[in-house]
Design an enzyme around this catalytic site. Structure first.
Site, PDB file in Angstrom:
ATOM      1  N   ARG A  48     -10.913   6.089   3.843  1.00 15.33           N
ATOM      2  CA  ARG A  48     -12.089   6.462   4.783  1.00 15.33           C
ATOM      3  C   ARG A  48     -12.273   8.187   4.494  1.00 15.33           C
ATOM      4  NH1 ARG A  48     -12.929   7.999  10.435  1.00 15.33           N
ATOM      5  NH2 ARG A  48     -10.867   7.708  10.797  1.00 15.33           N
TER       6      ARG A  48
ATOM      7  N   ASN B 270     -12.328  -3.617   2.686  1.00 15.53           N
ATOM      8  CA  ASN B 270     -11.032  -3.838   3.044  1.00 15.53           C
ATOM      9  C   ASN B 270     -10.618  -5.224   3.521  1.00 15.53           C
ATOM     10  OD1 ASN B 270     -10.691  -1.249   2.614  1.00 15.53           O
ATOM     11  ND2 ASN B 270     -10.448  -0.381   4.741  1.00 15.53           N
TER      12      ASN B 270
ATOM     13  N   HIS C  43      -9.792   0.817  18.367  1.00 12.79           N
ATOM     14  CA  HIS C  43      -9.311   2.170  17.560  1.00 12.79           C
ATOM     15  C   HIS C  43     -10.444   2.644  17.049  1.00 12.79           C
ATOM     16  CE1 HIS C  43      -7.132   4.815  15.387  1.00 12.79           C
ATOM     17  NE2 HIS C  43      -7.184   4.403  14.168  1.00 12.79           N
TER      18      HIS C  43
ATOM     19  N   ARG D 298      -1.178   7.375   1.089  1.00 13.91           N
ATOM     20  CA  ARG D 298      -0.621   8.602   1.989  1.00 13.91           C
ATOM     21  C   ARG D 298       0.044   7.868   3.345  1.00 13.91           C
ATOM     22  NH1 ARG D 298      -6.026  11.688   0.899  1.00 13.91           N
ATOM     23  NH2 ARG D 298      -6.550   9.499   1.169  1.00 13.91           N
TER      24      ARG D 298
ATOM     25  N   ARG E 279     -15.070   3.960  10.263  1.00 19.73           N
ATOM     26  CA  ARG E 279     -14.280   2.795  10.039  1.00 19.73           C
ATOM     27  C   ARG E 279     -14.912   1.691   9.453  1.00 19.73           C
ATOM     28  NH1 ARG E 279     -11.859   5.502  14.288  1.00 19.73           N
ATOM     29  NH2 ARG E 279      -9.523   6.579  13.603  1.00 19.73           N
TER      30      ARG E 279
ATOM     31  N   GLY F  98       0.865  -1.257   0.012  1.00 20.19           N
ATOM     32  CA  GLY F  98       0.076   0.059   0.001  1.00 20.19           C
ATOM     33  C   GLY F  98       0.545   1.334   0.029  1.00 20.19           C
TER      34      GLY F  98
ATOM     35  N   THR G  61      -4.494  -0.941   8.052  1.00 21.92           N
ATOM     36  CA  THR G  61      -5.789  -0.678   7.481  1.00 21.92           C
ATOM     37  C   THR G  61      -7.101  -0.404   8.399  1.00 21.92           C
ATOM     38  OG1 THR G  61      -4.879  -1.603   5.568  1.00 21.92           O
ATOM     39  CG2 THR G  61      -7.338  -1.533   5.391  1.00 21.92           C
ATOM     40  N   ASN G  62      -8.067   0.233   8.053  1.00 23.10           N
ATOM     41  CA  ASN G  62      -9.066   0.362   9.167  1.00 23.10           C
ATOM     42  C   ASN G  62     -10.315  -0.572   8.680  1.00 23.10           C
ATOM     43  OD1 ASN G  62      -8.408   1.869  11.513  1.00 23.10           O
ATOM     44  ND2 ASN G  62      -8.295   3.793  10.291  1.00 23.10           N
TER      45      ASN G  62
HETATM   46  P1  NAP Z   1      -4.737   6.153   0.717  1.00 19.66           P
HETATM   47  O1  NAP Z   1      -3.928   7.145   0.422  1.00 19.66           O
HETATM   48  O2  NAP Z   1      -6.024   6.151  -0.193  1.00 19.66           O
HETATM   49  O3  NAP Z   1      -4.070   4.671  -0.023  1.00 19.66           O
HETATM   50  C1  NAP Z   1      -4.593   3.669  -0.034  1.00 19.66           C
HETATM   51  C2  NAP Z   1      -3.770   2.360  -0.574  1.00 19.66           C
HETATM   52  O4  NAP Z   1      -4.511   1.464  -0.620  1.00 19.66           O
HETATM   53  C3  NAP Z   1      -3.019   2.749  -1.824  1.00 19.66           C
HETATM   54  O5  NAP Z   1      -1.917   2.076  -1.727  1.00 19.66           O
HETATM   55  C4  NAP Z   1      -3.941   1.969  -2.780  1.00 19.66           C
HETATM   56  O6  NAP Z   1      -2.838   1.313  -3.833  1.00 19.66           O
HETATM   57  C5  NAP Z   1      -4.339   0.828  -1.886  1.00 19.66           C
HETATM   58  N1  NAP Z   1      -5.895   0.366  -2.347  1.00 19.66           N
HETATM   59  C6  NAP Z   1      -6.799   0.788  -2.548  1.00 19.66           C
HETATM   60  N2  NAP Z   1      -7.846   0.172  -2.933  1.00 19.66           N
HETATM   61  C7  NAP Z   1      -7.293  -1.039  -3.192  1.00 19.66           C
HETATM   62  C8  NAP Z   1      -7.702  -2.406  -3.439  1.00 19.66           C
HETATM   63  N3  NAP Z   1      -9.082  -2.602  -4.001  1.00 19.66           N
HETATM   64  N4  NAP Z   1      -6.876  -3.423  -3.666  1.00 19.66           N
HETATM   65  C9  NAP Z   1      -5.463  -3.253  -3.338  1.00 19.66           C
HETATM   66  N5  NAP Z   1      -5.070  -2.135  -2.879  1.00 19.66           N
HETATM   67  C10 NAP Z   1      -5.850  -0.987  -2.727  1.00 19.66           C
HETATM   68  O7  NAP Z   1      -5.342   5.743   2.030  1.00 19.66           O
HETATM   69  P2  NAP Z   1      -4.218   6.010   3.238  1.00 19.66           P
HETATM   70  O8  NAP Z   1      -4.612   7.481   3.703  1.00 19.66           O
HETATM   71  O9  NAP Z   1      -2.896   5.822   3.097  1.00 19.66           O
HETATM   72  O10 NAP Z   1      -4.679   4.926   4.465  1.00 19.66           O
HETATM   73  C11 NAP Z   1      -4.764   3.710   3.972  1.00 19.66           C
HETATM   74  C12 NAP Z   1      -5.114   3.021   5.130  1.00 19.66           C
HETATM   75  O11 NAP Z   1      -4.860   3.253   6.433  1.00 19.66           O
HETATM   76  C13 NAP Z   1      -6.784   3.325   5.614  1.00 19.66           C
HETATM   77  O12 NAP Z   1      -7.688   2.168   5.708  1.00 19.66           O
HETATM   78  C14 NAP Z   1      -6.892   4.079   6.510  1.00 19.66           C
HETATM   79  O13 NAP Z   1      -8.144   4.293   7.336  1.00 19.66           O
HETATM   80  C15 NAP Z   1      -5.807   3.531   7.535  1.00 19.66           C
HETATM   81  N6  NAP Z   1      -5.345   4.280   8.690  1.00 19.66           N
HETATM   82  C16 NAP Z   1      -5.266   3.400   9.751  1.00 19.66           C
HETATM   83  C17 NAP Z   1      -4.572   4.241  10.762  1.00 19.66           C
HETATM   84  C18 NAP Z   1      -4.680   3.517  12.107  1.00 19.66           C
HETATM   85  O14 NAP Z   1      -4.130   4.014  13.213  1.00 19.66           O
HETATM   86  N7  NAP Z   1      -4.621   2.005  12.182  1.00 19.66           N
HETATM   87  C19 NAP Z   1      -3.973   5.592  11.004  1.00 19.66           C
HETATM   88  C20 NAP Z   1      -4.359   6.066   9.577  1.00 19.66           C
HETATM   89  C21 NAP Z   1      -4.947   5.608   8.253  1.00 19.66           C
HETATM   90  P3  NAP Z   1      -3.236   1.727  -5.351  1.00 19.66           P
HETATM   91  O15 NAP Z   1      -2.289   2.848  -5.608  1.00 19.66           O
HETATM   92  O16 NAP Z   1      -2.694   0.695  -6.091  1.00 19.66           O
HETATM   93  O17 NAP Z   1      -4.625   2.317  -5.652  1.00 19.66           O
END
Ligand code: NAP
Length: 323
Positions: free
Chosen positions: A84, A97, A177, A11, A90, A7, A121-122
Site C-alpha cells: 500500500r 490481496n 484496523h 519489509r 487499505r 512474505g 496483510t491489509n
Molecule cells: P512489501 O515489502 O511490498 O512486501 C510484500 C510481500 O508480499 C513480499 O514478500 C512479496 O513477495 C509478497 N507479494 C507481493 N505480491 C505478491 C503476490 N501477488 N503473490 C504472492 N506474494 C506477493 O510489503 P510490506 O511492507 O512487507 O507489507 C506487507 C503487508 O503487510 C501489506 O499488506 C501491508 O499493508 C501489511 N501491513 C499490515 C500491518 C498490520 O498492522 N496489519 C502493518 C504493516 C503492514 P515477492 O518478493 O515474492 O514479490
C-alpha cells in the site's frame, strides 16, 4: 517450536522474522517467498544467522519457496501482499490481496493443518475473514494483527501526552484496523488510575488522538516508504504469547459470532485471551454508548467490505474454474 513467515522477502516479513529469530522460544523458522525472491531470502537467512551468532542464539532458519517446508509449524505468519502506498487506502489493495491470502491459507491448511494463522496483510480484518474461510480452520486458530499495533501506537501517544513511562499506560483500540478504529477511553488507565483523574486530561483531545493513531501507519509510509519495526515487534509479541502459552489479553482480529453486543459474521479487533490454542476466549468489554455505537459502525463497515471482497473472490474463483 517452529514458525513460518510467508512474505519473508517483504519489509514487514523480514523485520518480523528477525525479531522472531531472537525469541528464545523459536527454535526453527522457515522464510517463505515466491521463487523470484528466493535469492533474497537466502541472503536474509545468512545475514540473520550472523546476527544470531553475535547474540549466542541458536535457531535454524530455512529460506524456501517450497510450501511443504512449513509442515509442523505452530504458527504461520502471513505478510505477503500487494504493498500500500501512502495515497492508497487499505481497501484499494483488498481484492488482489484476498486472492493471495486465500491461496496461501489453503496451503497452510494442507501442509501445516495444526497451525495457527496470523494474518498481517491489509486490510487485515477482511483478510482474516478470507483466511478463516479459505483455511477451514476453527476460528480460534485464525487471528489478525491490527488493533494490537494500533493500541501500541496509542500507548506511545498517551505516554507522551502525560509524560509517564509507556509501561504504565493501559489502553486499547478495538474495531477496525483502519478508518473505524475505536479508542476505548472508558478502559484507559495510567498506572492503574483512570485517565480522567490526571490534570493533563483537560488538554487530552480524544478525536485528535484517534486521528493520530489512525494516520500513524500512513505517516511512517510517507516518511520512509513502509512500516517495519512497529509491526515486527507487535507480531513477535503475538507469536511469543502463543508459543509460551502466556494467556495474555491482546487486542486481535478474530471472527465474531455475536459475543460482543451481537456483532456477528465479521472479523474485528477485540480483546482476546491468547494462549497455545490461539484465541481461548473473547473478552466482552464494557463500553460507553459512544464506544458501542462506533464499534457497531466498524462492524457494519468491515462486513460490507468483506462481502464485496468475498463476492469478487468467489466470482473470480467461479470464472477461473469454468475456464
Ligand atoms: P512489501 O515489502 O511490498 O512486501 C510484500 C510481500 O508480499 C513480499 O514478500 C512479496 O513477495 C509478497 N507479494 C507481493 N505480491 C505478491 C503476490 N501477488 N503473490 C504472492 N506474494 C506477493 O510489503 P510490506 O511492507 O512487507 O507489507 C506487507 C503487508 O503487510 C501489506 O499488506 C501491508 O499493508 C501489511 N501491513 C499490515 C500491518 C498490520 O498492522 N496489519 C502493518 C504493516 C503492514 P515477492 O518478493 O515474492 O514479490
Amino acid at each position: 517450536m517452529k514458525v513460518s513467515v510467508i512474505g519473508a522477502s517483504g519489509r514487514v516479513g523480514k523485520a518480523a522474522a528477525f525479531c522472531l529469530a531472537e525469541e528464545s522460544v523459536v527454535s526453527e523458522m522457515v522464510l517463505l517467498s515466491r521463487e523470484k525472491s528466493l535469492d533474497q531470502i537466502q541472503g536474509e537467512a545468512l545475514d540473520m544467522n550472523d546476527a544470531m551468532a553475535a547474540k549466542d542464539i541458536r535457531v535454524s532458519i530455512t529460506p524456501s519457496c517450497n510450501f511443504e517446508d512449513m509442515a509442523g509449524s505452530k504458527i504461520v505468519v502471513i505478510t505477503a501482499g500487494v504493498p500500500r502506498t501512502a495515497d492508497m487506502t487499505r481497501m484499494d489493495v483488498a481484492i488482489p490481496n484476498a486472492k493471495i491470502i486465500s491461496e496461501y491459507s489453503r496451503l497452510v491448511a494442507k501442509y501445516a493443518p495444526e497451525s495457527i494463522i496470523l494474518v498481517v496483510t491489509n486490510p487485515v480484518d477482511v483478510m482474516t475473514y478470507v483466511a478463516y474461510k479459505a483455511s477451514g480452520f476453527p476460528r480460534n486458530r485464525v487471528i489478525g494483527l491490527g488493533n494490537h499495533l494500533d493500541s501500541l501506537r496509542l500507548k506511545n501517544v498517551i505516554a507522551r501526552h502525560f509524560n509517564i513511562h509507556v509501561s504504565e499506560i493501559h489502553t486499547r483500540i478495538i474495531g477496525e484496523h483502519g478508518e473505524h478504529m475505536v479508542l476505548l477511553l472508558s478502559s484507559t488507565s495510567v498506572g492503574g488510575i483512570l485517565v480522567d483523574d490526571f490534570p493533563q486530561y483537560q488538554s487530552f483531545d480524544v478525536d485528535e488522538i484517534v486521528e493520530k493513531v489512525k494516520n500513524a501507519g500512513s505517516y511512517v509510509i510517507n516518511k520512509k516508504g513502509a512500516t517495519e519495526y512497529g509491526p515486527a515487534f507487535a507480531i513477535a509479541n503475538i507469536v511469543k504469547t502463543v508459543l509460551n502459552d502466556e494467556k495474555r489479553i491482546l487486542t486481535l482480529t478474530t471472527f465474531l459470532d455475536g459475543e460482543i453486543y451481537g456483532v456477528s459474521d465479521v472479523c474485528l479487533g477485540v480483546p482476546v485471551k491468547l494462549g497455545a490454542n490461539g484465541v481461548e476466549r473473547i473478552i466482552k468489554v464494557k463500553m460507553n454508548e459512544d464506544e458501542l455505537n462506533s464499534f457497531k459502525i466498524a462492524g457494519k463497515a468491515v462486513k460490507e467490505s468483506t462481502e464485496k471482497v468475498t463476492a469478487h473472490l468467489n466470482g473470480n474463483l467461479n470464472s477461473s474454474s469454468e475456464e
